[in-house]
Design a protein around this motif. Structure first.
Motif, PDB file in Angstrom:
ATOM      1  N   SER A  40       0.814  -1.213   0.000  1.00 43.45           N
ATOM      2  CA  SER A  40       0.000   0.000   0.000  1.00 43.45           C
ATOM      3  C   SER A  40       0.855   1.274   0.000  1.00 43.45           C
ATOM      4  CB  SER A  40      -0.905   0.009   1.238  1.00 43.45           C
ATOM      5  OG  SER A  40      -1.590   1.244   1.331  1.00 43.45           O
ATOM      6  N   THR A  41       0.369   2.274  -0.706  1.00 44.37           N
ATOM      7  CA  THR A  41       1.054   3.576  -0.706  1.00 44.37           C
ATOM      8  C   THR A  41       0.780   4.359   0.572  1.00 44.37           C
ATOM      9  OG1 THR A  41      -0.801   4.626  -1.842  1.00 44.37           O
ATOM     10  CG2 THR A  41       0.977   3.762  -3.220  1.00 44.37           C
ATOM     11  N   HIS A  42      -0.189   3.929   1.354  1.00 40.27           N
ATOM     12  CA  HIS A  42      -0.550   4.645   2.583  1.00 40.27           C
ATOM     13  C   HIS A  42       0.090   4.056   3.831  1.00 40.27           C
ATOM     14  CE1 HIS A  42      -3.323   7.024   0.317  1.00 40.27           C
ATOM     15  NE2 HIS A  42      -3.963   5.955  -0.088  1.00 40.27           N
ATOM     16  N   THR A  43       0.893   3.011   3.658  1.00 40.56           N
ATOM     17  CA  THR A  43       1.524   2.366   4.810  1.00 40.56           C
ATOM     18  C   THR A  43       3.043   2.445   4.711  1.00 40.56           C
ATOM     19  OG1 THR A  43       1.558   0.195   3.753  1.00 40.56           O
ATOM     20  CG2 THR A  43      -0.376   0.720   5.113  1.00 40.56           C
ATOM     21  N   VAL A  44       3.649   2.329   5.881  1.00 44.08           N
ATOM     22  CA  VAL A  44       5.099   2.195   5.986  1.00 44.08           C
ATOM     23  C   VAL A  44       5.333   1.024   6.926  1.00 44.08           C
ATOM     24  CG1 VAL A  44       7.241   3.234   6.821  1.00 44.08           C
ATOM     25  CG2 VAL A  44       5.534   4.641   5.661  1.00 44.08           C
ATOM     26  N   TYR A  45       6.034   0.017   6.425  1.00 44.24           N
ATOM     27  CA  TYR A  45       6.415  -1.116   7.255  1.00 44.24           C
ATOM     28  C   TYR A  45       7.930  -1.140   7.349  1.00 44.24           C
ATOM     29  CZ  TYR A  45       1.926  -3.223   8.114  1.00 44.24           C
ATOM     30  OH  TYR A  45       0.670  -3.460   8.591  1.00 44.24           O
ATOM     31  N   LEU A  46       8.406  -1.338   8.555  1.00 45.15           N
ATOM     32  CA  LEU A  46       9.839  -1.412   8.815  1.00 45.15           C
ATOM     33  C   LEU A  46      10.185  -2.807   9.296  1.00 45.15           C
ATOM     34  CD1 LEU A  46      10.259   1.918  10.821  1.00 45.15           C
ATOM     35  CD2 LEU A  46      10.681   1.537   8.368  1.00 45.15           C
ATOM     36  N   VAL A  47      11.358  -3.269   8.937  1.00 44.39           N
ATOM     37  CA  VAL A  47      11.888  -4.517   9.469  1.00 44.39           C
ATOM     38  C   VAL A  47      13.221  -4.205  10.138  1.00 44.39           C
ATOM     39  CG1 VAL A  47      10.706  -6.093   7.899  1.00 44.39           C
ATOM     40  CG2 VAL A  47      12.916  -5.129   7.233  1.00 44.39           C
ATOM     41  N   ALA A  48      13.544  -5.015  11.127  1.00 47.38           N
ATOM     42  CA  ALA A  48      14.783  -4.836  11.884  1.00 47.38           C
ATOM     43  C   ALA A  48      15.610  -6.104  11.803  1.00 47.38           C
ATOM     44  CB  ALA A  48      14.458  -4.530  13.344  1.00 47.38           C
ATOM     45  N   SER A  49      16.899  -5.904  11.726  1.00 45.69           N
ATOM     46  CA  SER A  49      17.816  -7.040  11.787  1.00 45.69           C
ATOM     47  C   SER A  49      18.994  -6.661  12.659  1.00 45.69           C
ATOM     48  CB  SER A  49      18.290  -7.440  10.385  1.00 45.69           C
ATOM     49  OG  SER A  49      18.938  -6.356   9.758  1.00 45.69           O
ATOM     50  N   ASP A  50      19.601  -7.672  13.230  1.00 49.72           N
ATOM     51  CA  ASP A  50      20.834  -7.494  13.985  1.00 49.72           C
ATOM     52  C   ASP A  50      21.917  -7.164  12.964  1.00 49.72           C
ATOM     53  OD1 ASP A  50      23.262  -7.834  15.308  1.00 49.72           O
ATOM     54  OD2 ASP A  50      22.569  -9.562  16.449  1.00 49.72           O
ATOM     55  N   GLN A  51      22.742  -6.175  13.265  1.00 52.53           N
ATOM     56  CA  GLN A  51      23.791  -5.805  12.318  1.00 52.53           C
ATOM     57  C   GLN A  51      24.742  -6.958  12.031  1.00 52.53           C
ATOM     58  OE1 GLN A  51      25.570  -2.173  13.721  1.00 52.53           O
ATOM     59  NE2 GLN A  51      23.799  -0.954  13.128  1.00 52.53           N
ATOM     60  N   ASP A  52      24.861  -7.887  12.973  1.00 54.90           N
ATOM     61  CA  ASP A  52      25.734  -9.045  12.774  1.00 54.90           C
ATOM     62  C   ASP A  52      25.063 -10.174  11.990  1.00 54.90           C
ATOM     63  OD1 ASP A  52      27.759  -7.764  14.191  1.00 54.90           O
ATOM     64  OD2 ASP A  52      27.053  -8.583  16.103  1.00 54.90           O
ATOM     65  N   ALA A  53      23.746 -10.103  11.834  1.00 57.94           N
ATOM     66  CA  ALA A  53      23.001 -11.137  11.090  1.00 57.94           C
ATOM     67  C   ALA A  53      21.932 -10.446  10.240  1.00 57.94           C
ATOM     68  CB  ALA A  53      22.367 -12.121  12.065  1.00 57.94           C
ATOM     69  N   PRO A  54      22.341  -9.697   9.233  1.00 61.59           N
ATOM     70  CA  PRO A  54      21.393  -8.863   8.485  1.00 61.59           C
ATOM     71  C   PRO A  54      20.327  -9.629   7.706  1.00 61.59           C
ATOM     72  CG  PRO A  54      23.548  -8.849   7.430  1.00 61.59           C
ATOM     73  CD  PRO A  54      23.702  -9.580   8.730  1.00 61.59           C
ATOM     74  N   ASP A  55      20.515 -10.927   7.483  1.00 60.15           N
ATOM     75  CA  ASP A  55      19.529 -11.683   6.726  1.00 60.15           C
ATOM     76  C   ASP A  55      18.396 -12.253   7.581  1.00 60.15           C
ATOM     77  OD1 ASP A  55      20.901 -11.183   4.385  1.00 60.15           O
ATOM     78  OD2 ASP A  55      22.129 -12.990   4.582  1.00 60.15           O
TER      79      ASP A  55
END
Length: 152
Positions: A40-55
């Motif tokens: 959707s253009t009306h949403t923002v979803y963020l994901v987080a990862s550990d910098q040591d395990a970015p995948d």
């Protein structure tokens, strides 16, 4: 543990759904609903990862905030069990609040299960106030949803 946030894409759907279904066992969103949110253009979803395990995703959060509508609604937030109690929930919330401001919102709303004291403590510490209750909103458990608001 240091976390990095980035904007979620549909390519993150499987990893998001793994956290979603393990966190919200009885009332998880469907993959189709989440896919729609991510696109959707009306949403923002963020994901987080550990910098040591970015995948590997450590958490995610989503915001519905149509530009110039004046309001924003935090749709969902979840942190993987292995990343809890390390400040990631707060980091995600602060990023969504900043995004809300950037989109011109004057208020941010959210719904939280009445039986989730850890979430309540986080939201209270960020300045949210309870404004209403939706009785037996979360099904099939029949748990009330407390509606909270933050004035920006």
């Amino acid at each position: 543990m240091a976390f990095r946030l980035r904007r979620a894409t549909v390519a993150d759907l499987d990893a998001i759904m793994a956290i979603e279904s393990s966190t919200f066992a009885n009332d998880a969103w469907s993959s189709e609903s989440m896919r729609g949110e991510l696109a959707s253009t009306h949403t923002v979803y963020l994901v987080a990862s550990d910098q040591d395990a970015p995948d590997a995703l450590a958490g995610y959060a989503g915001l519905l905030a149509p530009r110039r509508s004046g309001n924003a609604d935090i749709q969902t937030i979840a942190v993987a069990p292995s990343a809890r109690r390390r400040g990631l929930g707060r980091m995600l919330m602060l990023a969504l609040i900043d995004e809300s401001r950037g989109r011109g919102a004057t208020h941010v709303f959210l719904e939280v299960r009445a039986d989730n004291p850890n979430a309540h403590a986080l939201y209270d510490s960020l300045g949210f106030e309870q404004i209403a209750v939706r009785a037996k909103y979360y099904q099939p458990d029949g748990v009330d949803a407390q509606i909270m608001r933050l004035a920006l």
